[in-house]
Design a protein around this motif. Structure first.
Motif, mmCIF file in Angstrom:
data_model
loop_
_atom_site.group_PDB
_atom_site.id
_atom_site.type_symbol
_atom_site.label_atom_id
_atom_site.label_comp_id
_atom_site.label_asym_id
_atom_site.label_seq_id
_atom_site.Cartn_x
_atom_site.Cartn_y
_atom_site.Cartn_z
ATOM 1 N N LYS A 25 -28.456 -0.475 -1.128
ATOM 2 C CA LYS A 25 -29.313 -1.225 -1.620
ATOM 3 C C LYS A 25 -30.610 -0.955 -0.611
ATOM 4 C CE LYS A 25 -31.178 -6.401 0.099
ATOM 5 N NZ LYS A 25 -30.965 -7.239 1.528
ATOM 6 N N THR A 26 -30.335 -0.090 -0.109
ATOM 7 C CA THR A 26 -31.833 0.688 0.055
ATOM 8 C C THR A 26 -32.242 1.607 -0.106
ATOM 9 O OG1 THR A 26 -31.137 0.747 2.632
ATOM 10 C CG2 THR A 26 -32.798 2.689 2.240
ATOM 11 N N MET A 27 -31.282 2.594 -1.134
ATOM 12 C CA MET A 27 -31.093 3.719 -2.246
ATOM 13 C C MET A 27 -31.873 2.719 -2.995
ATOM 14 S SD MET A 27 -30.427 6.248 -0.486
ATOM 15 C CE MET A 27 -31.035 7.094 -2.192
ATOM 16 N N THR A 28 -31.275 1.620 -4.084
ATOM 17 C CA THR A 28 -31.955 0.823 -4.750
ATOM 18 C C THR A 28 -33.008 0.257 -4.861
ATOM 19 O OG1 THR A 28 -29.677 -0.007 -5.365
ATOM 20 C CG2 THR A 28 -31.534 -0.994 -6.278
ATOM 21 N N THR A 29 -33.664 0.089 -3.633
ATOM 22 C CA THR A 29 -34.711 -0.018 -3.108
ATOM 23 C C THR A 29 -35.964 1.191 -3.338
ATOM 24 O OG1 THR A 29 -34.663 -2.601 -1.748
ATOM 25 C CG2 THR A 29 -36.811 -1.375 -1.540
ATOM 26 N N MET A 30 -35.716 1.640 -3.328
ATOM 27 C CA MET A 30 -35.791 2.664 -2.492
ATOM 28 C C MET A 30 -36.368 3.841 -4.323
ATOM 29 S SD MET A 30 -35.478 7.126 -1.132
ATOM 30 C CE MET A 30 -34.344 7.496 -3.033
ATOM 31 N N THR A 31 -35.365 3.520 -4.502
ATOM 32 C CA THR A 31 -35.194 3.755 -6.174
ATOM 33 C C THR A 31 -36.540 3.277 -7.752
ATOM 34 O OG1 THR A 31 -33.177 4.808 -6.466
ATOM 35 C CG2 THR A 31 -33.815 4.267 -8.854
ATOM 36 N N ARG A 32 -36.502 1.824 -7.051
ATOM 37 C CA ARG A 32 -37.490 0.960 -7.101
ATOM 38 C C ARG A 32 -38.920 1.351 -7.180
ATOM 39 N NH1 ARG A 32 -35.704 -2.887 -5.938
ATOM 40 N NH2 ARG A 32 -37.237 -3.225 -4.401
ATOM 41 N N ARG A 174 -27.935 11.019 -8.935
ATOM 42 C CA ARG A 174 -27.535 10.131 -10.513
ATOM 43 C C ARG A 174 -29.565 9.277 -10.948
ATOM 44 N NH1 ARG A 174 -25.210 6.061 -7.793
ATOM 45 N NH2 ARG A 174 -26.885 4.907 -7.731
ATOM 46 N N GLU A 175 -30.072 8.925 -9.883
ATOM 47 C CA GLU A 175 -31.381 8.785 -10.600
ATOM 48 C C GLU A 175 -32.679 9.940 -10.807
ATOM 49 O OE1 GLU A 175 -31.857 5.430 -11.671
ATOM 50 O OE2 GLU A 175 -29.448 4.693 -10.630
ATOM 51 N N LEU A 176 -32.209 10.925 -10.631
ATOM 52 C CA LEU A 176 -32.975 11.811 -10.541
ATOM 53 C C LEU A 176 -34.415 11.698 -9.686
ATOM 54 C CD1 LEU A 176 -32.567 12.762 -14.559
ATOM 55 C CD2 LEU A 176 -31.110 13.570 -12.354
ATOM 56 N N LEU A 177 -34.282 11.541 -8.723
ATOM 57 C CA LEU A 177 -34.803 11.230 -7.660
ATOM 58 C C LEU A 177 -36.011 12.918 -7.435
ATOM 59 C CD1 LEU A 177 -33.547 7.763 -5.828
ATOM 60 C CD2 LEU A 177 -34.788 8.128 -8.005
ATOM 61 N N THR A 178 -36.357 13.106 -7.664
ATOM 62 C CA THR A 178 -37.624 14.598 -7.104
ATOM 63 C C THR A 178 -38.175 13.483 -6.160
ATOM 64 O OG1 THR A 178 -39.204 14.135 -8.474
ATOM 65 C CG2 THR A 178 -37.044 15.657 -9.461
ATOM 66 N N GLN A 179 -39.369 15.160 -5.584
ATOM 67 C CA GLN A 179 -39.752 14.611 -4.464
ATOM 68 C C GLN A 179 -41.458 14.901 -5.509
ATOM 69 O OE1 GLN A 179 -39.092 16.240 -0.586
ATOM 70 N NE2 GLN A 179 -37.395 15.216 -0.134
ATOM 71 N N PHE A 180 -41.282 14.483 -6.442
ATOM 72 C CA PHE A 180 -42.465 14.775 -7.447
ATOM 73 C C PHE A 180 -43.185 16.360 -7.546
ATOM 74 C CE2 PHE A 180 -43.155 10.847 -5.393
ATOM 75 C CZ PHE A 180 -43.084 10.034 -6.307
ATOM 76 N N GLU A 181 -42.278 17.389 -7.129
ATOM 77 C CA GLU A 181 -42.383 18.644 -7.067
ATOM 78 C C GLU A 181 -42.744 18.875 -8.690
ATOM 79 O OE1 GLU A 181 -37.672 18.524 -6.662
ATOM 80 O OE2 GLU A 181 -39.879 17.501 -6.036
ATOM 81 N N ASP A 182 -41.483 18.119 -9.629
ATOM 82 C CA ASP A 182 -41.447 18.720 -11.156
ATOM 83 C C ASP A 182 -43.597 18.213 -11.140
ATOM 84 O OD1 ASP A 182 -41.073 15.770 -10.698
ATOM 85 O OD2 ASP A 182 -40.668 16.276 -12.425
ATOM 86 N N ILE A 183 -44.064 17.235 -10.485
ATOM 87 C CA ILE A 183 -45.439 17.244 -11.508
ATOM 88 C C ILE A 183 -46.135 18.035 -10.666
ATOM 89 C CG2 ILE A 183 -47.247 15.435 -11.944
ATOM 90 C CD1 ILE A 183 -44.694 13.273 -11.737
#
Length: 209
Positions: A25-32, A174-183
């Motif tokens: 649930k925490t990861m789902t919220t974090m993903t959103r 699964r969600e490709l949650l980078t730490q924005f290092e690609d931006i």
């Protein structure tokens, strides 16, 4: 004894499942939240690129306009000088003609009446003086800056790369949650006058005639 062990195992499994559900649930919220923030960051990044592109184009246009304005100002000054010279020569010629006709009176068989319109030349000279004064005042008042800076983006170091442990989290994979290092993270910087400004064709005096 066996039932007690089973009960404890069941409690452990239940607690583990509860923690797993809470973590999911925490990861789902974090993903959103991540996706929402990523949209904002990407939009801002694209806006920065567009802003710099438009700013650089404006800087080039201003530089070209400055060159064109300077060239046209020099041409206008030269045209004013040539007109002034032509007026003086025309006035001198008419005065010479008037003097010769006056000297010829009585000895010439026929002489057409001729007089120099001094007032007209004085009015024209006054207009030329006022025009010259106006041009000089405008050149002094609207003197362009020596340098027209342009905006560019400079890369900013945002810190170390994500840890290896972070990349092993299933939701991150699964969600490709980078730490924005690609931006790319940038900052706006003002630089000196563009050297390769767009050339502007300025007509010569011969082409104006």
């Amino acid at each position: 004894m066996e039932s007690e062990v089973q009960r404890k195992l069941w409690m452990v499994c239940k607690a583990a499942q509860m923690y797993a559900d809470a973590a999911e649930k925490t990861m789902t919220t974090m993903t959103r939240i991540y996706n929402s923030n990523r949209r904002v960051i990407v939009n801002r990044y694209v806006s920065e690129l567009k802003f710099v592109e438009h700013a650089e184009e404006m800087s080039r246009n201003l530089t070209s306009l400055q060159k064109r304005s300077s060239g046209l100002s020099q041409q206008l000054k030269e045209l004013h000088r040539r007109v002034q010279k032509q007026i003086e020569e025309l006035y001198r010629t008419e005065v010479d003609i008037d003097v010769k006709l006056r000297a010829c009176t009585g000895s010439c068989q026929s002489a057409l009446p001729f007089t120099v319109n001094h007032l007209s030349y004085q009015t024209l000279q006054t207009y030329m003086d006022q025009t010259d004064m106006t041009l000089n005042q405008r050149r002094k008042a609207a003197a362009p800056p020596d340098d027209i800076p342009h905006v560019t983006l400079q890369t900013v170091d945002v810190g170390p790369a994500p840890s290896a442990e972070y990349k092993t989290i299933p939701t991150v994979q699964r969600e490709l949650l980078t730490q924005f290092e690609d931006i790319g993270q940038n900052q706006l910087v003002l630089e000196d006058l563009l050297e390769d400004s767009v050339d502007v064709q300025v007509l010569t005096l011969a082409e104006l005639e």
